[in-house]
Design an enzyme around this catalytic site. Structure first.
Site, PDB file in Angstrom:
ATOM      1  N   ASP A   6       1.024  19.236  -3.661  1.00 33.70           N
ATOM      2  CA  ASP A   6       2.115  20.142  -3.305  1.00 33.70           C
ATOM      3  C   ASP A   6       2.071  20.491  -1.821  1.00 33.70           C
ATOM      4  O   ASP A   6       3.055  20.333  -1.102  1.00 33.70           O
ATOM      5  CB  ASP A   6       2.036  21.434  -4.142  1.00 33.70           C
TER       6      ASP A   6
ATOM      7  N   GLU B 270       0.842  12.519  -5.925  1.00 33.88           N
ATOM      8  CA  GLU B 270       2.070  12.125  -5.247  1.00 33.88           C
ATOM      9  C   GLU B 270       1.871  11.767  -3.782  1.00 33.88           C
ATOM     10  O   GLU B 270       2.308  10.717  -3.329  1.00 33.88           O
ATOM     11  CB  GLU B 270       3.127  13.235  -5.364  1.00 33.88           C
TER      12      GLU B 270
END
Length: 380
Positions: free
Chosen positions: A20, A276
């Protein structure tokens, strides 16, 4: 008078990993340096941020880092004027008082939910659509992605040119590795391993240790270290540790800032990545890689894995496609992967060529930061 910079607020809640903050930190810097925007990055966990940016003052309420206005997202929200563009990263919930401040603006801001990266087909249909509304302020879906009709991937200007120059400069690679205390044996394949806990790791380490080719495995500090310790039969692995078993050398690296991690990926012949941020950076490295996707309830992450594989393996021969797909599926199921690894090695030249071709194909799309700016331009 000089034109006022467009003001952007990015809100980031650090869940339990670095993806994040990794994504939002890259995005914030790129919006400032390449698009000349004024960006405030609101983060609720500066300790996690400190791993990526060691100069962060974890106690500061406000500070400047790389020309980004970094704000500590306080438990007790103080009155703050809303920005022109508001990004809620990964569906985080904005402070209610801030949402009211958005409503109070003479011109409502563009409010976007920057969602998680996915290759699933439905993403194209939802990207850019209106989401919920808070009073007079409309929120929009914004999806990163791999296909036309999505928001693309984070990619700084000139990234691939810098990567290509670095990979062609063996001296630059040697100096970088030596600077990190890495001295691989001549001819050893270099592999990076950044992953969540995985019960399939032992079989992979066994395969590399018993191989005829030497392997130097670089393991940045993280959640996979416990599995490495069990295989080695040691405790307390930390940065700087080096252990050799037969053809395999295992070296633990410190958690490094993002530009160093990029170059580490560029140096390696194969990269195991997770989540990610490192997943995207491995693709820009142009080398074969293995993705450990973040586990979600009811195994819905496996749908995302299959959606990406379906796109990624296009253009590969059937044997190479089966080899790399089998490796990815077994790794994400926590199964033994030794046989899959050996099969993958048989198709190495084809997989190397394919990784570079995939990288170049993805670079044809607008990068994520540019796509966000264009979306705002169309919106106003």
């Amino acid at each position: 008078m000089p034109e006022m910079k467009t003001r952007w607020d990015i809100f980031c809640t650090v869940v339990d990993n670095f993806g994040d903050i990794g994504v939002t930190w890259r995005l914030a810097r790129q919006l400032v340096t390449e698009h000349g925007l004024a960006v405030r990055l609101w983060v609720d966990d500066l300790r996690a941020f400190e791993r990526l940016c060691p100069e962060i003052d974890i106690d500061a309420v406000q500070q400047w880092q790389h020309d980004v206005d970094v704000r500590q997202w306080p438990a007790e929200w103080q009155p703050t004027e809303a920005a022109d563009v508001v990004i809620a990263a990964f569906a985080c919930q904005l402070p209610s008082a801030y949402m009211d401040a958005m409503v109070e603006r003479e011109k409502p801001p563009l409010w976007m939910n920057l969602d998680y990266l996915s290759a699933e087909d439905w993403v194209i249909g939802c990207h850019g659509l209106p989401s919920v509304k808070y009073k007079s302020v409309q929120k929009f879906f914004f999806f990163p992605g791999f296909q036309k009709g999505t928001g693309g991937l984070l990619r700084e200007r000139g990234l691939l040119e810098r990567r290509r120059q670095f990979q062609q400069d063996l001296q630059a690679q040697r100096e970088f590795l030596q600077g990190m205390g890495i001295d691989p044996a001549p001819g050893a394949q270099l592999i990076s391993l950044f992953a969540y806990e995985n019960s399939g790791l032992a079989s992979w380490l066994d395969a590399m240790a018993g191989d005829s080719t030497a392997t130097h495995l670089l393991v940045p500090e993280g959640r996979i270290l416990g599995d490495v310790e069990r295989w080695l039969g040691v405790q307390g692995l930390a940065a700087g540790a080096v252990h050799v078993r037969d053809a395999l050398t295992v070296q633990v690296l410190p958690f490094v800032r993002q530009d160093q991690y990029d170059r580490l990926l560029w140096c390696c012949d194969f990269n195991a990545v997770r989540g990610e941020d490192s997943f995207v950076r491995a693709q820009w490295a142009g080398r074969p890689f293995l993705w450990h996707i973040y586990r979600q309830e009811e195994d819905i992450h496996l749908d995302k894995l299959e959606a990406f594989l379906e796109l990624y393996v296009k253009g590969l021969s059937a044997p190479a496609r089966e080899a790399i797909s089998g490796l990815w599926r077994a790794w994400n199921a926590g199964e033994k992967i030794a046989d899959h690894w050996q099969l993958t090695r048989k198709h190495w030249p084809e997989l190397e060529k394919h990784a570079e071709a995939w990288c170049q194909e993805q670079a044809l799309q607008a990068d994520l930061a540019t796509a966000l700016v264009q979306f705002y331009g169309n919106w106003i």
